[in-house]
Design a protein around this motif. Structure first.
Motif, short mmCIF file in Angstrom:
data_model
loop_
_atom_site.label_atom_id
_atom_site.label_comp_id
_atom_site.label_asym_id
_atom_site.label_seq_id
_atom_site.Cartn_x
_atom_site.Cartn_y
_atom_site.Cartn_z
N ASN A 128 0.81 -1.22 0.00
CA ASN A 128 0.00 0.00 0.00
C ASN A 128 0.85 1.27 0.00
OD1 ASN A 128 -2.37 -1.53 0.14
ND2 ASN A 128 -2.24 -1.67 2.37
N ASN A 129 2.14 1.14 -0.21
CA ASN A 129 3.03 2.29 -0.17
C ASN A 129 2.96 3.13 -1.44
OD1 ASN A 129 4.24 1.58 2.39
ND2 ASN A 129 5.33 -0.04 1.31
N ASP A 130 3.24 4.42 -1.29
CA ASP A 130 3.32 5.32 -2.44
C ASP A 130 4.54 4.98 -3.29
OD1 ASP A 130 1.12 6.61 -1.44
OD2 ASP A 130 2.19 8.44 -0.84
N ILE A 131 4.45 5.33 -4.57
CA ILE A 131 5.63 5.37 -5.43
C ILE A 131 6.10 6.82 -5.45
CG2 ILE A 131 6.58 4.97 -7.73
CD1 ILE A 131 4.31 3.00 -8.23
N LEU A 132 7.33 7.05 -5.08
CA LEU A 132 7.85 8.41 -4.98
C LEU A 132 8.75 8.74 -6.16
CD1 LEU A 132 8.80 8.42 -1.19
CD2 LEU A 132 6.64 9.14 -2.26
N MET A 133 8.77 10.00 -6.52
CA MET A 133 9.70 10.46 -7.55
C MET A 133 11.12 10.20 -7.06
SD MET A 133 9.61 11.68 -10.60
CE MET A 133 8.06 12.58 -10.75
N GLY A 134 11.93 9.61 -7.90
CA GLY A 134 13.30 9.28 -7.54
C GLY A 134 13.50 7.84 -7.13
N GLU A 135 12.40 7.10 -6.91
CA GLU A 135 12.51 5.67 -6.64
C GLU A 135 12.76 4.94 -7.96
OE1 GLU A 135 10.19 4.30 -2.77
OE2 GLU A 135 8.83 4.98 -4.36
N LEU A 143 10.54 4.25 -11.18
CA LEU A 143 9.44 3.30 -11.07
C LEU A 143 8.12 3.95 -11.46
CD1 LEU A 143 10.23 1.44 -7.72
CD2 LEU A 143 10.66 0.66 -10.06
N ARG A 144 7.27 3.20 -12.11
CA ARG A 144 5.95 3.66 -12.53
C ARG A 144 4.90 2.69 -11.99
NH1 ARG A 144 4.10 1.87 -18.47
NH2 ARG A 144 2.28 1.33 -17.21
N PRO A 145 3.63 3.07 -11.97
CA PRO A 145 2.58 2.12 -11.57
C PRO A 145 2.55 0.91 -12.50
CG PRO A 145 1.74 4.38 -11.57
CD PRO A 145 3.09 4.42 -12.24
N HIS A 146 2.31 -0.25 -11.93
CA HIS A 146 2.19 -1.47 -12.72
C HIS A 146 0.75 -1.58 -13.22
CE1 HIS A 146 3.05 -5.39 -14.24
NE2 HIS A 146 2.30 -6.03 -13.37
N ILE A 147 0.39 -0.64 -14.07
CA ILE A 147 -0.96 -0.50 -14.59
C ILE A 147 -0.87 -0.50 -16.12
CG2 ILE A 147 -3.03 0.95 -14.70
CD1 ILE A 147 -2.49 -0.18 -11.92
#
Length: 230
Positions: A128-135, A143-147
């Motif tokens: 449930n964690n956010d994806i942050l800019m720079g990850e 990293l981008r959403p797996h959508i």
């Protein structure tokens, strides 16, 4: 011991809507009414404003975490007591898994995962964690959403077709059957399979399907009880 009868379940946004998750296409409260579809669900939007895309899906992930599986999700999971069950879903939430379903194919991706922009095979569980800019992934890509966005290939379609072809019972729940190629899945059902569709609004049910025009939380538990008692 004979093999368990096979059930293929194909679900859409309607089943998650009963858990309080807004659908994208609802005419009154749909997410597309607030967010331009050509931006939040496309590579074009990702290239134009990555932060906006991350914020959009981070919020969807938080909403998902606050929702709970409803009676329909729980009933479908209970089928695994007696049947070989494959759940095929257009939804990107994890409500089927949290209800107890163990074999779930996510055609349009999963909010609980992130992936590399460079290599689509690099997929990471983020819960449930956010994806942050720079990850970044191990290759140094953001990293981008797996959508699955518009123009991208859906996931697991071959496995989904096999599950439908082999099923003795087909149950379609909460989908308008308007989004292709996923909407073509009922066409792969065996002629002699038992076929049901649960949907409140539908222009026309697929050929050979019995239409249950009720909420999923009502019709699905009824059908499941019938099958478990047979």
């Amino acid at each position: 011991m004979p093999p368990l009868p096979k059930i293929a379940i194909f679900t859409g946004a309607g089943i998650s809507a009963e858990s309080g998750l807004r659908t994208f296409r609802d005419s009154e409260n749909g997410l597309w009414n607030e967010h331009p579809i050509h931006l939040v669900a496309s590579l074009h939007g990702w290239r134009k404003d990555r932060q906006m895309i991350l914020d959009f899906y981070n919020l969807r992930r938080r909403e998902m975490a606050a929702a709970e599986p409803n009676a329909a999700h729980l009933a479908l999971a209970a089928l695994e007591e007696t049947f070989d069950v494959t759940v095929i879903t257009q939804n990107v939430d994890d409500l089927h898994e949290r209800a107890g379903s163990t074999q779930v194919i996510h055609l349009h991706g999963e909010l609980t995962k992130a992936r590399s922009c460079l290599d689509h095979r690099l997929v990471y569980d983020i819960g449930n964690n956010d994806i942050l800019m720079g990850e970044r992934c191990e290759r140094g890509s953001q990293l981008r959403p797996h959508i699955v966005w518009f123009g991208e290939s859906i996931l697991g379609f071959r496995e989904a077709k096999i599950a439908v072809r082999e099923a003795d019972i087909i149950l379609v729940v909460g989908t308008s059957l308007e989004v292709y190629p996923a909407a073509s899945l009922p066409e792969y059902a065996k002629r002699d399979a038992e076929k049901h569709i649960v949907a409140l609004e539908l222009e026309q049910p697929p050929s050979g399907f019995t239409w249950h025009q009720e909420a999923a939380s009502i019709s699905v538990p009824q059908l499941v009880r019938k099958w478990l008692n047979q």
